[in-house]
Design a protein around this motif. Sequence first.
Motif, PDB file in Angstrom:
ATOM      1  N   TYR A 204       0.861  -1.189   0.000  1.00 12.70           N
ATOM      2  CA  TYR A 204       0.000   0.000   0.000  1.00 12.70           C
ATOM      3  C   TYR A 204       0.893   1.232   0.000  1.00 12.70           C
ATOM      4  CZ  TYR A 204      -2.825   3.820   1.820  1.00 12.70           C
ATOM      5  OH  TYR A 204      -3.424   5.036   1.987  1.00 12.70           O
ATOM      6  N   ASP A 205       0.462   2.280  -0.680  1.00 13.53           N
ATOM      7  CA  ASP A 205       1.182   3.549  -0.604  1.00 13.53           C
ATOM      8  C   ASP A 205       0.215   4.698  -0.871  1.00 13.53           C
ATOM      9  OD1 ASP A 205       3.399   5.144  -0.144  1.00 13.53           O
ATOM     10  OD2 ASP A 205       4.062   5.108  -2.227  1.00 13.53           O
ATOM     11  N   ILE A 206       0.560   5.854  -0.344  1.00 10.11           N
ATOM     12  CA  ILE A 206      -0.194   7.081  -0.630  1.00 10.11           C
ATOM     13  C   ILE A 206       0.797   8.236  -0.682  1.00 10.11           C
ATOM     14  CG2 ILE A 206      -0.701   7.498   1.836  1.00 10.11           C
ATOM     15  CD1 ILE A 206      -3.484   8.616   0.887  1.00 10.11           C
ATOM     16  N   HIS A 207       0.599   9.147  -1.610  1.00  7.18           N
ATOM     17  CA  HIS A 207       1.392  10.384  -1.661  1.00  7.18           C
ATOM     18  C   HIS A 207       0.451  11.569  -1.809  1.00  7.18           C
ATOM     19  CE1 HIS A 207       5.688   9.121  -1.999  1.00  7.18           C
ATOM     20  NE2 HIS A 207       5.101   7.957  -2.227  1.00  7.18           N
ATOM     21  N   ARG A 208       0.920  12.717  -1.298  1.00  4.10           N
ATOM     22  CA  ARG A 208       0.132  13.938  -1.370  1.00  4.10           C
ATOM     23  C   ARG A 208       0.133  14.530  -2.772  1.00  4.10           C
ATOM     24  NH1 ARG A 208      -0.982  16.455   3.503  1.00  4.10           N
ATOM     25  NH2 ARG A 208       0.077  15.452   5.253  1.00  4.10           N
TER      26      ARG A 208
ATOM     27  N   VAL B 158       3.924   2.037  -8.420  1.00  2.53           N
ATOM     28  CA  VAL B 158       5.152   1.234  -8.412  1.00  2.53           C
ATOM     29  C   VAL B 158       5.620   0.991  -6.977  1.00  2.53           C
ATOM     30  CG1 VAL B 158       7.553   1.155  -9.189  1.00  2.53           C
ATOM     31  CG2 VAL B 158       5.769   1.953 -10.739  1.00  2.53           C
ATOM     32  N   HIS B 159       5.426   1.973  -6.103  1.00  3.77           N
ATOM     33  CA  HIS B 159       5.821   1.786  -4.697  1.00  3.77           C
ATOM     34  C   HIS B 159       4.996   0.680  -4.036  1.00  3.77           C
ATOM     35  CE1 HIS B 159       7.687   6.089  -4.232  1.00  3.77           C
ATOM     36  NE2 HIS B 159       8.177   5.403  -5.243  1.00  3.77           N
ATOM     37  N   ALA B 160       3.703   0.653  -4.300  1.00  4.63           N
ATOM     38  CA  ALA B 160       2.852  -0.386  -3.707  1.00  4.63           C
ATOM     39  C   ALA B 160       3.260  -1.768  -4.214  1.00  4.63           C
ATOM     40  CB  ALA B 160       1.383  -0.103  -4.026  1.00  4.63           C
TER      41      ALA B 160
HETATM   42 MG    MG Z   1       5.875   5.954  -1.668  1.00  4.01          MG
END
Ligand code: MG
Length: 161
Positions: A9-13, A45-47
């Motif tokens: 899982y990932d989240i960015h602003r 890609v991070h997730a």
């Molecule tokens: Mg990230």
Amino acid sequence: MQLRIGNGYDIHRLVPGRALILGGQRLEHPAGLGLDGHSDADVLVHAIMDALLGALSLGDIGLYFPPDDQQWQGADSLELLEQVVALVMERGWSVVNVDSVLVAERPKLKPHIASMRSAIAARMGLAADQVGVKATTNEQLGAEGREEGISCHAVVLLQKP
Ligand code: MG
């Protein structure tokens, strides 16, 4: 045959003045927003990277690419993905498939899904049909719904003969 599953899982602003890069593709946000982060902030890609690492209990991407390390400033996440796939393969595992879902109100992601899948598959040494990328809005609810950020969930299945 051994199997392993991994979850990421990932989240960015979302902020002004940054590029919006998802699955290695540069997109245009209607309000001119992009994702903030130390690297290119490619949440998809991070997730996927975290799912790969998680499948083998190898920690998370912060361990391999720490945000306080200047080396990863502005990094192309697809290049980091290649390194994570190499870690997996060195241990004798191969990827069966990846599935993911991006959560974003805007822009419309559907026209970009095929190119995201191809780009990710190419870097992972997979066929495009082994890489699922889906997109949903958050029905204007929560952080993604208010366009404060874009998040992504991913799962991967690994096999070892
Ligand atoms: Mg990230």
